[in-house]
Design a protein around this motif. Structure first.
Motif, short mmCIF file in Angstrom:
data_model
loop_
_atom_site.label_atom_id
_atom_site.label_comp_id
_atom_site.label_asym_id
_atom_site.label_seq_id
_atom_site.Cartn_x
_atom_site.Cartn_y
_atom_site.Cartn_z
N VAL A 127 0.83 -1.20 0.00
CA VAL A 127 0.00 0.00 0.00
C VAL A 127 0.87 1.26 0.00
CG1 VAL A 127 -1.67 1.35 1.34
CG2 VAL A 127 -1.97 -1.13 1.09
N VAL A 128 1.92 1.27 0.82
CA VAL A 128 2.82 2.43 0.88
C VAL A 128 3.43 2.71 -0.49
CG1 VAL A 128 5.01 3.26 1.80
CG2 VAL A 128 3.32 2.24 3.34
N LEU A 129 3.90 1.68 -1.16
CA LEU A 129 4.51 1.85 -2.48
C LEU A 129 3.48 2.35 -3.50
CD1 LEU A 129 6.76 -1.34 -2.68
CD2 LEU A 129 7.53 1.03 -2.42
N ALA A 130 2.27 1.82 -3.43
CA ALA A 130 1.22 2.25 -4.35
C ALA A 130 0.84 3.70 -4.12
CB ALA A 130 -0.01 1.34 -4.22
N VAL A 131 0.78 4.11 -2.86
CA VAL A 131 0.46 5.51 -2.54
C VAL A 131 1.58 6.43 -3.02
CG1 VAL A 131 0.23 7.15 -0.63
CG2 VAL A 131 -1.06 5.00 -0.60
N ALA A 132 2.83 6.06 -2.75
CA ALA A 132 3.96 6.89 -3.16
C ALA A 132 4.01 7.03 -4.68
CB ALA A 132 5.26 6.28 -2.66
N GLY A 133 3.78 5.94 -5.41
CA GLY A 133 3.77 6.02 -6.87
C GLY A 133 2.64 6.87 -7.40
N SER A 134 1.48 6.79 -6.75
CA SER A 134 0.33 7.58 -7.19
C SER A 134 0.59 9.07 -7.06
CB SER A 134 -0.90 7.20 -6.37
OG SER A 134 -1.24 5.83 -6.55
N MET A 135 1.43 9.46 -6.11
CA MET A 135 1.73 10.88 -5.88
C MET A 135 2.67 11.46 -6.94
SD MET A 135 2.07 10.79 -1.72
CE MET A 135 2.66 12.48 -1.59
N SER A 136 3.05 10.63 -7.91
CA SER A 136 3.91 11.11 -9.00
C SER A 136 3.12 11.73 -10.14
CB SER A 136 4.75 9.95 -9.55
OG SER A 136 3.91 9.03 -10.24
#
Length: 348
Positions: A127-136
Motif C-alpha cells: 500500500v505504501v509503495l502504491a500511494v507513493a507512486g500515485s503521488m507522482s
C-alpha cells in the motif's frame, strides 16, 4: 485521451475467470491482435478499431493537456517569482526528498513490484509503495500497471501503447514516433482494459482503494511541499517557492524522466542483451540516476521479472538497492535477483 490515460478513471470491473500468468507472456494477450509474423519491424503500425476504442470527450483531452503542460510552466513562473534571488535550502531538500519518495514509488512499487512481481511485499509495504507512486501524477496504480504489462506483451510492434516505431522506421516516422512514445500516447483512444492486463490488482481491495483515491493523492503531493515550506520558513513566500520547486517542478521532471524511458530508451543507447523479436529496448546511462536505475532498459526487457536492472559494473541501480534493504528488513521476500548464468546466456 483514452480510457487508459493516466488522468482518466480506470475501469475496475472484476473478472473472476481471468488470472495473471506467473510471468509475462511472449505472445499477445489480445486474441484480436496481429501475430508477430504479420509485422516486419519497419512498417507503420496498421490502424485498428474496436469496441474498446472510443472518442474521448473534449474535457478529458483538455484536462490531460493541462496536467501535462502546467508543471512545465512552473519553471517560467518560478523564474519570475525568484528573479534575482537564490532558491532556498528548504526548496532543494523538499524537492529531492519528494522526488526520491515518489520516484521510488513508481520504480520499486508500480514497476518492479506490482507490474512484474520482482518481489513480494508485505501488505502494508504494498500500500505504501502504491500511494507513493500515485503521488507522482503518472496515473492510478491499476491503470499504470495494465498499460505497462501491455507494453511488454507487444513491445515495439502493433499493440504497444507507446512504441516510438508506431509510424515506421523512416526519419520522419521515427521523429513522429518519438513524440508519440514520450507524450502523444496520452492523447490516443487506444484503451487498455484493466480486467485483462491487471486482474490481480483489480481483485485486490487495497489496490482498488488506492486507485480510487488517486486524485486526492495528487492534491496531497502538492499540499505537502506547500505546507512543509510554510512550516519551515513561516512565510507564504516560502510555502509558494516550495510548492513550485518541490511540487510542480518536481512532478514535471519525474514525469519526463519516466516518459523518456518509454521514448529515448527504445531509440538511443546500447543493446548488450538479446530481447524478443522487434523489441528495441536500450540502456541509456545518462538517465540512470534520475530514473533510479530504470534506464538500464535493455536488460529489463531481456529479463522483465529481474529485481535489478543495472547488472554490469558501474551500472548504478538505486531501486535495486532499496529492494535489497527492504529484503533485509523482512518487508520484501521472494526477490528475483539476477542469475549470473542467466545473464550471460542473454548477452549478445
Amino acid at each position: 485521451m483514452s480510457a487508459d490515460s493516466p488522468f482518466a478513471p480506470t475501469s475496475l470491473t472484476r473478472s473472476p475467470s481471468t488470472t495473471l500468468p506467473a510471468s509475462l507472456p511472449h505472445r499477445p494477450l489480445d486474441p484480436a491482435a496481429p501475430e508477430p509474423g504479420a509485422y516486419d519491424g519497419n512498417a507503420p503500425f496498421a490502424s485498428s478499431s474496436s469496441a474498446e476504442q472510443v472518442r474521448p470527450p473534449r474535457w478529458q483531452v483538455a484536462l490531460t493537456g493541462l496536467i501535462v503542460a502546467f508543471p512545465l510552466l512552473a519553471l517560467a513562473l518560478a523564474a519570475w517569482v525568484l528573479w534575482g534571488s537564490l532558491i532556498g535550502p528548504t526548496d532543494v531538500v523538499l524537492a529531492l526528498a519528494l522526488y526520491t519518495v515518489t520516484g521510488l514509488g513508481v520504480t520499486v512499487g508500480f514497476h518492479r513490484c506490482l507490474t512484474h512481481g520482482s518481489f513480494t511485499p508485505t501488505p502494508a509495504l504494498k500500500v505504501v509503495l502504491a500511494v507513493a507512486g500515485s503521488m507522482s501524477f503518472q496515473g492510478d496504480v491499476i491503470g499504470w500497471v495494465a498499460i505497462h504489462r501491455r507494453h511488454h506483451a507487444f513491445t515495439d510492434r502493433p499493440g504497444d501503447p507507446h512504441s516510438p516505431f508506431r509510424y515506421g522506421t523512416t526519419l520522419r516516422g521515427e521523429l513522429k514516433g518519438l513524440a508519440h512514445a514520450h507524450v502523444g500516447w496520452l492523447f490516443t483512444t487506444d484503451s487498455t482494459p484493466a480486467d485483462r492486463y491487471a486482474p490481480d490488482l483489480v481483485a485486490d481491495r487495497s489496490m482498488r482503494t488506492v486507485s480510487a483515491v488517486f486524485p486526492v493523492l495528487c492534491l496531497l503531493s502538492l499540499a505537502l511541499p506547500f505546507g512543509l515550506g510554510w512550516a519551515v520558513t513561516g512565510t507564504v513566500h516560502g510555502a509558494l517557492t516550495a510548492l513550485l520547486w518541490a511540487g510542480l517542478v518536481r512532478v514535471a521532471l519525474l514525469q519526463h524522466v519516466t516518459w523518456s524511458v518509454n521514448s529515448l530508451c527504445h531509440m538511443i543507447g546500447e543493446r548488450p542483451f538479446r530481447t524478443r523479436r522487434h523489441d528495441r529496448a536500450t540502456n541509456l546511462w545518462p538517465l540512470a540516476l534520475l530514473s533510479f536505475g530504470e534506464s538500464w532498459h535493455n536488460l529489463h526487457h531481456a529479463e522483465p521479472n529481474c529485481a535489478r536492472h543495472g547488472v554490469d559494473r558501474w551500472q548504478l541501480d538505486p531501486s535495486a538497492g532499496v529492494i535489497s534493504l527492504l529484503e533485509r528488513a523482512g518487508w520484501a521476500r521472494d526477490v528475483h535477483w539476477p542469475s549470473a548464468a542467466r545473464i550471460e546466456e542473454r548477452r549478445r
